[in-house]
Design a protein around this motif. Structure first.
Motif: not given
Length: 267
Positions: A190-199, A201-204, A206-216
């Protein structure tokens, strides 16, 4: 404090003509000076992402195939392919029930039937992926499949087939992605799980992450991130998951929100 921004592509940073938000490149550069990072999370595959990554000069890991893969430049660093034993079952079920689909592997695109919602992808990937018409003689274990995109004429048409496939193959995500397109991926993809993985990696956090999206296919990002911004062109359902909203993708919704939120000057 926001340290990482992650944006979807189609319908978000790309306008209706598939052009990138005209202010975004400058905004990304300005935010980088403030140590605010930017990357992308898309349902597109690597070949349909390369020009966007190059134009935005992105160096961070980015997410493709709805979270099935994370790439850094041209190197795959995370891979959640569908379990091999599921792919035949899924494809056979879709074929038997008459649904057009595209099954994406790293070097091959396997397709069943033509459909207006899928034909454009085949054209864009012509010459980049070997395109093979599905048949039961294909040994799909030779081609790890990251994502299967299924076209329907109405979102209710596929409910019975979806339920059947989910019973046979429990370790999958089978979700509406946009309009009447559905996507099948590994349960972990899922995009959410992948963002967690990237965050991570960067020692960030999730409450320090902002996302933009438009669909399901962006909902898992809204559920994970500290700030979720829905585009003005989003369905009303999508907007209920967001903490904020912005203008639509044809009016620089992403860059204008970032300019206001971070008080970016000189744009």
């Amino acid at each position: 404090m926001i340290k990482l921004i992650v944006a979807d592509c189609d319908g978000t940073i790309l306008d209706s003509n598939k052009k990138i938000d005209s202010k975004l490149i400058q905004v990304i550069e300005d935010l980088k000076k403030r140590k605010v990072l930017f990357t992308l999370a898309s349902g597109r595959n690597i070949y349909l992402m390369q020009d966007i990554i190059k134009e935005l000069k992105l160096e961070l890991p980015f997410i493709i195939n709805n979270g099935a893969n994370v790439y850094k430049q041209n190197k795959m660093i995370v891979n959640y392919a569908l379990p091999n034993e599921y792919v035949d079952v899924i494809c056979n079920s879709l074929v038997n029930d008459g649904f057009p689909f595209l099954a994406y592997s790293e070097n091959r695109l396997i397709y069943n039937l033509n459909h207006s919602l899928l034909d454009g992808f085949k054209v864009k990937l012509n010459g980049k992926l070997t395109q093979i018409e599905y048949s039961k003689s294909i040994n799909l274990t030779e081609y790890p499949v990251f994502k299967i995109t299924v076209a329907t004429d109405h979102q209710d048409d596929i409910i019975e087939t979806k339920n059947k496939i989910e019973q046979l193959c429990p370790l999958i995500n089978f979700n509406r992605s946009e309009g009447t397109l559905f996507t099948i991926t590994n349960v972990n993809a899922t995009k959410g799980n992948a963002i967690q993985t990237v965050a991570d990696m960067l020692n960030i956090k999730m409450d320090e992450v902002m996302i933009f999206g438009d669909n399901y296919n962006d909902l898992s990002m809204f559920e994970k991130a500290g700030i979720g911004v829905a585009m003005g062109n989003s369905d009303e359902v999508i907007k209920t998951y967001a903490t904020h909203s912005t203008k639509d993708n044809d009016h620089n919704g992403v860059s204008d929100f970032l300019i206001d939120y971070f008080n970016v000057e000189g744009i």
